[in-house]
Design a protein around this motif. Structure first.
Motif, PDB file in Angstrom:
ATOM      1  N   HIS A 165      -1.217   5.658  10.909  1.00  0.00           N
ATOM      2  CA  HIS A 165      -1.164   5.925   9.465  1.00  0.00           C
ATOM      3  C   HIS A 165      -1.450   4.641   8.687  1.00  0.00           C
ATOM      4  N   PRO A 200      -4.630   4.107  -3.387  1.00  0.00           N
ATOM      5  CA  PRO A 200      -4.477   4.666  -2.035  1.00  0.00           C
ATOM      6  C   PRO A 200      -4.152   6.145  -2.073  1.00  0.00           C
ATOM      7  N   VAL A 219       4.342   4.176   4.923  1.00  0.00           N
ATOM      8  CA  VAL A 219       3.643   4.840   6.024  1.00  0.00           C
ATOM      9  C   VAL A 219       4.697   5.332   6.995  1.00  0.00           C
ATOM     10  N   LEU A 227       0.824  -1.202   0.000  1.00  0.00           N
ATOM     11  CA  LEU A 227       0.000   0.000   0.000  1.00  0.00           C
ATOM     12  C   LEU A 227       0.863   1.259   0.000  1.00  0.00           C
ATOM     13  N   ALA A 255      -4.756   3.544   6.284  1.00  0.00           N
ATOM     14  CA  ALA A 255      -4.564   3.095   4.908  1.00  0.00           C
ATOM     15  C   ALA A 255      -5.207   1.735   4.653  1.00  0.00           C
ATOM     16  N   PHE A 293      -3.695   7.734   0.952  1.00  0.00           N
ATOM     17  CA  PHE A 293      -3.184   8.048   2.287  1.00  0.00           C
ATOM     18  C   PHE A 293      -1.837   8.728   2.257  1.00  0.00           C
ATOM     19  N   ARG A 310      -1.219  12.781   3.111  1.00  0.00           N
ATOM     20  CA  ARG A 310      -1.576  13.297   4.440  1.00  0.00           C
ATOM     21  C   ARG A 310      -1.039  14.664   4.665  1.00  0.00           C
TER      22      ARG A 310
END
Length: 128
Positions: A81, A123, A33, A30, A85, A125, A128
């Protein structure tokens, strides 16, 4: 060589310093993070700890506690985080520290979020 450290966090998230974990076989990435915190040292603690270090050469508990708290906070933020996600785990977990200014340090925890579930949309995320 030491075996990779792996930590199960409840039933929600697996954290591993390795890039492979048997519980995360067949997962898709993904993306990265991270969690970050910036900490400063307390002037009074800094003076006392400096004296301990200077005269005894022993561990400085006040600084050890500060470093540990900063790492835990960065790790908790990275974990959050990853959960946001939709990750089942984070592999390749690492820490990095940087001195931003005298007495001011940044602690960063980061890794690759992975999921076995199908992604509905790309994704977002990372923005941010």
């Amino acid at each position: 060589l030491e075996p990779p450290q792996t930590q199960a966090v409840g039933d929600e998230l697996v954290l591993s310093t390795s890039y492979e974990d048997p519980r995360l076989q067949g997962c898709r990435s993904l993306g990265v993070v991270r969690g970050i915190t910036v900490r400063s040292r307390n002037v009074v603690t800094n003076i006392g700890a400096g004296l301990v270090a200077l005269f005894t050469g022993q561990e400085v508990p006040a600084w050890t506690k500060l470093c540990d708290a900063a790492r835990e906070e960065a790790l908790a933020r990275m974990r959050q985080h990853a959960l946001e996600a939709g990750a089942q785990g984070v592999i390749g977990v690492r820490f990095e520290t940087n001195e931003l200014a005298p007495g001011l340090a940044e602690v960063l925890a980061y890794g690759t979020a992975v999921s076995s579930g199908a992604l509905r949309d790309p994704p977002l995320f990372a923005q941010r």
